[in-house]
Write a protein that holds these residues in place. Sequence first.
Motif, PDB file in Angstrom:
ATOM      1  N   THR A 127       0.834  -1.199   0.000  1.00 12.12           N
ATOM      2  CA  THR A 127       0.000   0.000   0.000  1.00 12.12           C
ATOM      3  C   THR A 127       0.869   1.250   0.000  1.00 12.12           C
ATOM      4  N   LEU A 128       1.933   1.203   0.793  1.00 17.24           N
ATOM      5  CA  LEU A 128       2.779   2.377   0.911  1.00 17.24           C
ATOM      6  C   LEU A 128       3.439   2.727  -0.404  1.00 17.24           C
ATOM      7  N   VAL A 130       2.187   2.504  -3.277  1.00 15.81           N
ATOM      8  CA  VAL A 130       1.223   3.239  -4.089  1.00 15.81           C
ATOM      9  C   VAL A 130       1.062   4.655  -3.571  1.00 15.81           C
ATOM     10  N   THR A 131       0.856   4.775  -2.261  1.00 16.60           N
ATOM     11  CA  THR A 131       0.566   6.107  -1.743  1.00 16.60           C
ATOM     12  C   THR A 131       1.785   7.009  -1.824  1.00 16.60           C
TER      13      THR A 131
END
Lengths: 196, 573
Positions: A127-128, A130-131
């Motif tokens: 997730t990180l 992507v963000t």
Amino acid sequence: KLCLFPQLLSGRYRDTQTSITDSSAVYRLSQDKSTSVTLIDLPGHESLRLQFLERFKAAARAIVFVVDSVAFQREVKDVAEFLYQVLVDSTVLRNAPALLIACNKQDVTMAKSAKLIQQQLEKELNTLRVTRSAAPTSLDGSATGGPAQLGKKGKDFDFSQLPMKVEFVECSARGSKGEEGEADLEGLEKWLVKVA
Amino acid sequence: VGFQKILTLTYVDKLIDDVHKEFRDKYRNEFQQKGALGLLNGTFDFKDDFMRLLRDAEESSKVRAPTVMKTFEQSLKSQKTVKCMIETRGEKPKEKVKNKKNKGSKKDGTEAVAVPSKASAADKQPSAAGDKEELTKDEILQKNREEFFRRHMKAGEKSRSPKPDAQKEKGKKPRVWDLGNSNAKVLDYSNSATNGSAEACPVEEFDPDMALGDKNREPGRLYDLEYESDDEGEEEKVVQNPSKPSVKKGGLGGMFGMLKGLVGSKSLTRDDMDPVLEKMKDHLIAKNVAAEIAVQLCESVAKKLEGKVMGTFTTVTSTVKQALQEALVQILQPQRRVDVLRDVMDAQRHRRPYVVTFCGVNGVGKSTNLAKISFWLIENGFSVLIAACDTFRAGAVEQLRTHTRRLNALHPPESHGGRTMVQLYEKGYGKDAAGIAMEAISYARNQGFDVVLVDTAGRMQDNAPLMTALAKLIAVNAPDLVLFVGEALVGNEAVDQLVKFNKALADHSMAQTPRLIDGIVLTKFDTIDDKVGAAISMTYITSKPIVFVGTGQTYCDLRSLNAKAVVAALMKA
């Protein structure tokens, strides 16, 4: 971390306080007395951890990333974020030191296993990725996530995708019998021998 | 040790220093021989010493009884006999002789004691309370002269042994002025009879001791001006650098001293750093850092570097610059996570909207940057509801409506699976902002919007009713992120704005932990070229990170802060 430090060096348990500076000492490997490595313990306080990482990252032959297995569920975001910062750092990527993720505090009953921690971290780092790459570019044009893309683009993040060797080990600085017991550091020590 | 301001213990600093010194002295050998392992393996039985030091520190700080005012009897004035205040011409020489004899013996005593000794902050006055002496004009003169000598030799002073005085005065006494007592006649030393003839001058009573001052000096030698603080200063430096076994100042003197200065192992003093720090402070202020912040920064750098041993071939300037640079990077680098997208994802998972509130003074760019941020969020696939809580400024709602229309044109619903990415929630002008915000959030929850951006009216930090209204809006709606929008052009005002905004939010919140400003949006960054000091001022005051930087008026002009680049721009000449 600071508990592990004297345990490895002298086998004794010491009470510790939150450190505000680094501590270093020479460690002689138990099997092979002639080789020795310098162990450096960095403070983990959130205002200091980046600073000390900057200072010592270039000199690192190997990195031990210590994780609190008991509080992991609560802190997974912070842990993953710091790990992400370690992994995308250009110096670290260039040198690719061996990375050991030591899941500490295994003597407590509620501790998560290394397997579980690995899975959770992989998900979170995914997730990180992507963000962080979607964050606005920094002022002078360089992207905040660094030009380094963690792992392979198309697939979900996996620790095997990293250029460096990553291992997970369970350990306990205190030992299951309380303060007097032997610390369970075999995995850690074996890995140190391998790395040295 | 707890925070000094809370406990208000005045002895904490001194206690820490004492403990430090004592511990180090006691276990010096262990450290030197065994290094870090000695630290780990050694046992340190320090508890008794620590308790003793603590007791001493506490006692020394006990409140002294308030000083009692001297009664009239104790004061000097009552001691002066009427006799001494009356001037009679004839008696003067006799008195002079008599007093000189008295003075001579007493003076020798004091002079012998007045050997230069370590000035240990002895502030004893020579004419302490209870001093009973007869004071003629000459005695006063001599007393002054002695004080003068004493001060120059920096001697520890002994209070005069009180001489018993019997007479006590009644009635009004003429005031005696110490130095203004002479008339012209007294000052006239010319003797008409002896002008021109050398031998006929009356032989003055010449007291050699009085004239020369120091009985113990070697005849013919010229003493240096005693300057003890230097010794103490050096001792301090030696004390402060125990762990650095660098080559200390040995007995090298003369020309080697010059080389020593080049080759380093000189430790920094406050005086060395002051000129450099002055220059740095002015430089920072010229780069638009708030004045008080610049002062505090330089102070903390000075404290950090005091006593530090410099490496070889480094100048004071470079060391100070380096330290200042590190401090600035440390300030600007966010300690907490600054990942808005991550938090939005979290909120998405819990099926509630992520609420962001923008606040700031008038004209800083809240609405413009709100539009930019909503564009960025839409690009990342989140749907946005804009709540128009600026119900005061004319055209505020229309402005947001125009932005909504444009954003929807850029990201039509077709390309996002049929849902409108951005919508405006407004209730016109003149209504209560907090109420509109609450309705907007519940609307977003029902409709499944991911983010709610709340735009508030600009307000001056001194405007109490408006600040109350803002605090109410934030307290009632409990947003996930409170962003303070500040322009990069602001100078010293930044400090005032932030402090007052935070104070208002804290004061008017009913909760135990009030919601304060969580992050800063620095706008109009393109208008300053390298005068980037406002960033430092704002982060220093709030210790919250700069989340976004606005660099223009189009939707793409949104950046994140690069601490190193900003500091480089700041330190650039």
